[in-house]
Write a protein that holds these residues in place. Structure first.
Motif, PDB file in Angstrom:
ATOM      1  N   UNK B 113     -29.336  10.447  21.528  1.00 27.31           N
ATOM      2  CA  UNK B 113     -30.000   9.753  22.642  1.00 27.31           C
ATOM      3  C   UNK B 113     -31.473   9.519  22.296  1.00 27.31           C
ATOM      4  N   UNK B 114     -32.068   8.537  22.984  1.00 27.47           N
ATOM      5  CA  UNK B 114     -33.487   8.234  22.750  1.00 27.47           C
ATOM      6  C   UNK B 114     -34.346   9.448  23.113  1.00 27.47           C
ATOM      7  N   UNK B 115     -33.957  10.138  24.184  1.00 28.15           N
ATOM      8  CA  UNK B 115     -34.716  11.325  24.617  1.00 28.15           C
ATOM      9  C   UNK B 115     -34.729  12.392  23.523  1.00 28.15           C
ATOM     10  N   UNK B 116     -33.569  12.595  22.899  1.00 26.80           N
ATOM     11  CA  UNK B 116     -33.478  13.611  21.858  1.00 26.80           C
ATOM     12  C   UNK B 116     -34.281  13.182  20.619  1.00 26.80           C
ATOM     13  N   UNK B 117     -34.186  11.904  20.271  1.00 26.64           N
ATOM     14  CA  UNK B 117     -34.939  11.414  19.101  1.00 26.64           C
ATOM     15  C   UNK B 117     -36.448  11.501  19.345  1.00 26.64           C
ATOM     16  N   UNK B 118     -36.835  11.341  20.604  1.00 27.36           N
ATOM     17  CA  UNK B 118     -38.258  11.479  20.963  1.00 27.36           C
ATOM     18  C   UNK B 118     -38.722  12.908  20.665  1.00 27.36           C
ATOM     19  N   UNK B 119     -37.865  13.866  20.999  1.00 27.91           N
ATOM     20  CA  UNK B 119     -38.189  15.264  20.740  1.00 27.91           C
ATOM     21  C   UNK B 119     -38.222  15.538  19.234  1.00 27.91           C
ATOM     22  N   UNK B 120     -37.219  15.055  18.536  1.00 28.40           N
ATOM     23  CA  UNK B 120     -37.143  15.271  17.084  1.00 28.40           C
ATOM     24  C   UNK B 120     -38.370  14.667  16.389  1.00 28.40           C
ATOM     25  N   UNK B 121     -38.713  13.448  16.783  1.00 33.24           N
ATOM     26  CA  UNK B 121     -39.840  12.796  16.108  1.00 33.24           C
ATOM     27  C   UNK B 121     -41.161  13.489  16.464  1.00 33.24           C
ATOM     28  N   UNK B 122     -41.262  14.010  17.679  1.00 32.04           N
ATOM     29  CA  UNK B 122     -42.485  14.731  18.048  1.00 32.04           C
ATOM     30  C   UNK B 122     -42.607  16.004  17.211  1.00 32.04           C
ATOM     31  N   UNK B 123     -41.502  16.698  17.030  1.00 30.82           N
ATOM     32  CA  UNK B 123     -41.535  17.914  16.195  1.00 30.82           C
ATOM     33  C   UNK B 123     -41.937  17.548  14.762  1.00 30.82           C
ATOM     34  N   UNK B 124     -41.367  16.464  14.261  1.00 25.34           N
ATOM     35  CA  UNK B 124     -41.698  16.056  12.887  1.00 25.34           C
ATOM     36  C   UNK B 124     -43.150  15.589  12.767  1.00 25.34           C
TER      37      UNK B 124
END
Lengths: 441, 172
Positions: B113-124
């Motif tokens: 989901x976009x929400x999850x990718x937002x979290x992943x990209x923020x962590x990265x």
């Protein structure tokens, strides 16, 4: 008394053509200005190659950085001080971040970043957090202070109000560069009533808002910005110089990778070419170093490097035609690429599409996945309203991106009919640079 | 010429369709972090890492007719769907882009989901910080998203999985 609160015995002032005076009372600001990393900004022009179009545009990133500092100082000391929504503890952090926001810029950074995949913001972080004079000065104000300054500049600091002073759609950075660039280029655009805007700025949770009574001054600022982008920043002649500069860097890198033996060995470029540039290497670069190599490389045996450097140093720039990307135009470009090759003119270096684009103003629409912080107005009844909802002028340009594409090439090569005459004539026809009788326009 | 545009087209060719601008932004950022040669410049914005350059390139590709953008009303807002057109496929065939494992990587990302990718990209985006600092950043800068500890853990495991699968362009 702590270092963070230490004041100079007497206020220091810098004469400035835009703000008249830049006032320094804080010891830390004075010390930061004196660091070698900050002084290096004197040797980097604010507008890169624009001086080849507007001869007055010789001002440096040093001038601009002081200007941004001065605007933030006026906001926090003259407008925000004492207001309940403003935390006075953020004052020094805001001033230091304003002063240092561009410290990672390198010479001609637009081209350098594009060609070598560098990011000046990474270097800003590295200079503030690394083993530098700037870091040592900031650390005296607290072990965590350099990190906070770096976070404000990277837009990851927890207090968005501080970030928006330096980076938003109406921030100190833009307010300084618009006026400064207008002053030095000599254009009549770029002027707006900054004093008025500063007086109506108000701190609110997570942002800085503008009192409704200042809306017309903000409209003027947005229109000034729009005009400056298209009249100055995206000027096609400046872009021609940028194209040539980028191609010089590309060529030098390609030659280095092919073990070409330079007459003027580019020692300052080695780590950049190899992709392992350190902060120390990076800080050694400034425009005088780069221009020294360009001067010397005019004498190189490689005809492309020598020619491109000659063009840049002596302002023999590429000409251009309009190029609207479409399938049809792309086919034409492929045809031109082949004809250039046959005519012995390397299209990799001499046939370049350059694009410029700007979005004058935009606002965040919930759920629409846009990412811009809007300008908010503080209405007389205390309500907060997004600017384009109130201003018809701003509404007319909101969200409207303007893009311009041009195709650059060396007209002098194409007009030289001493060899490959027919091919060159064919190229000129495709570029629509000949009239119906075949004469060059 | 237009190589950076072609790389984006390759992503769309690999994924068939990407729904949402945010998702597209985050997919390219994560792929870049996995060392795929994307050079769009990213800054930290509302939804985490965001690239104005990428937005511009996608607009240009739409104008050229190589990418199809469909705007759909979904609930109270609009959503954008992106796919490669026939002429886009034809144009892409002129390029020989060496991006190993890109297809699998993009499919893996596109399935989230976009929400999850937002979290992943923020962590990265904050991968230079230690885990506790990263979590603090997520909970402070993304407080409106109300991510839980479990979601953050899941995101870390997802990143590990991406790296273990050798999607990273440098490793493969």
């Amino acid at each position: 008394m702590t270092y963070a609160s230490e004041k100079l015995p007497e206020e220091k002032v810098f004469k400035d053509p835009v703000h008249r005076y830049i006032h320094v009372r804080d010891k830390i600001i004075w010390d930061l200005i004196g660091t070698k990393e900050f002084q290096r900004l004197r040797r980097i022009r604010q507008l890169g190659t624009t001086f080849l179009t507007f001869h007055g545009a010789e001002h440096s990133r040093f001038n601009h950085s002081l200007g941004v500092y001065e605007i933030v100082r006026r906001i926090v000391d003259d407008v925000f001080r004492g207001r309940p929504e403003w935390n006075e503890d953020e004052r020094l952090l805001s001033l230091c971040a304003a002063l240092l926001h561009d410290v990672g810029h390198g010479p001609f950074s637009h081209s350098f970043e594009k060609v070598f995949h560098l990011d000046h913001e990474d270097f800003t972080q590295a200079i503030i957090l690394g083993n530098t004079e700037i870091n040592r000065v900031l650390s005296k104000a607290g072990a965590e202070f350099p990190k906070k300054v770096a976070e404000v500049i990277a837009k990851t600091y927890k207090n968005k109000q501080v970030i928006s002073l330096i980076s938003s759609q109406i921030d100190a950075d833009r307010m300084d560069y618009l006026q400064r660039d207008a002053f030095y280029t000599g254009v009549q655009y770029g002027h707006f009533d900054m004093e008025r805007i500063l007086r109506v700025m108000r701190p609110r949770e997570d942002q800085v808002v503008i009192k409704y009574s200042g809306m017309h001054a903000v409209e003027d600022y947005i229109m000034s910005r729009y005009q400056m982008y298209w009249q100055v920043y995206f000027h096609p002649v400046t872009r021609s110089a940028e194209v040539i500069l980028s191609k010089i860097l590309h060529r030098a890198k390609a030659l280095y990778e092919n073990n070409y033996s330079f007459q003027a060995d580019p020692v300052h470029f080695y780590s950049i070419f190899k992709g392992d540039v350190t902060v120390e290497d990076y800080l050694k670069l400034d425009e005088s170093i780069i221009l020294y190599y360009f001067q010397e490389w005019q004498k190189e045996k490689d005809p492309i490097l020598s020619d491109l450097c000659n063009r840049f140093i002596n302002r023999r720039l590429f000409k251009y035609v309009e190029f609207q990307p479409s399938n049809e135009q792309l086919m034409k470009l492929i045809e031109l690429t082949n004809l250039f090759k046959k005519a012995g003119i390397d299209p990799e270096y001499y046939l370049v599409v350059d694009s410029s684009s700007d979005l004058p103003y935009d606002f965040y629409r919930p759920g629409e996945e846009e990412e811009r912080l809007p300008i908010h107005l503080l209405m007389p009844n205390g309500e907060i309203r997004e600017l384009s909802r109130e201003s018809e002028i701003v509404d007319a340009i909101t969200g409207k991106r303007r893009t311009d594409h041009k195709l650059y090439f060396p007209l002098d090569f194409l007009k030289d009919f001493s060899e490959k005459r027919n091919l060159k004539k064919q190229i000129l026809e495709i570029l629509q640079l000949t009239d119906k009788d075949g004469f060059i326009l | 010429m237009l190589t950076e545009h072609a790389k984006l087209m390759k992503v769309l060719s690999a994924s068939k369709e990407i729904i949402g601008r945010k998702k597209l932004q985050k997919i390219i950022f994560i792929a870049k972090k996995l060392n795929y040669p994307f050079y769009e410049k990213y800054e930290f914005h509302f939804y985490g890492p965001y690239s104005e350059e990428l937005t511009l390139r996608i607009e240009e590709l739409c104008n050229m007719g190589f990418i199809n953008e469909v705007k759909e009303k979904k609930g109270g807002y609009y959503q954008y769907k992106y796919s490669l057109t026939k002429s886009g496929q034809e144009f892409l065939s002129h390029y020989d882009l060496d991006m190993p494992e890109l297809q699998n990587c993009i499919n893996e990302l596109n399935a989230q989901s976009a929400r999850f990718l937002e979290l992943v990209s923020t962590i990265l985006y904050f991968d230079h910080l230690d885990k506790e600092e990263v979590k603090e950043k997520v909970f402070t800068l993304k407080k409106k998203q109300r991510y839980t500890d479990e979601e953050v853990e899941e995101a870390y495991q997802f990143i590990q999985r991406l790296q273990d699968h050798k999607f990273s362009a440098k490793i493969s």
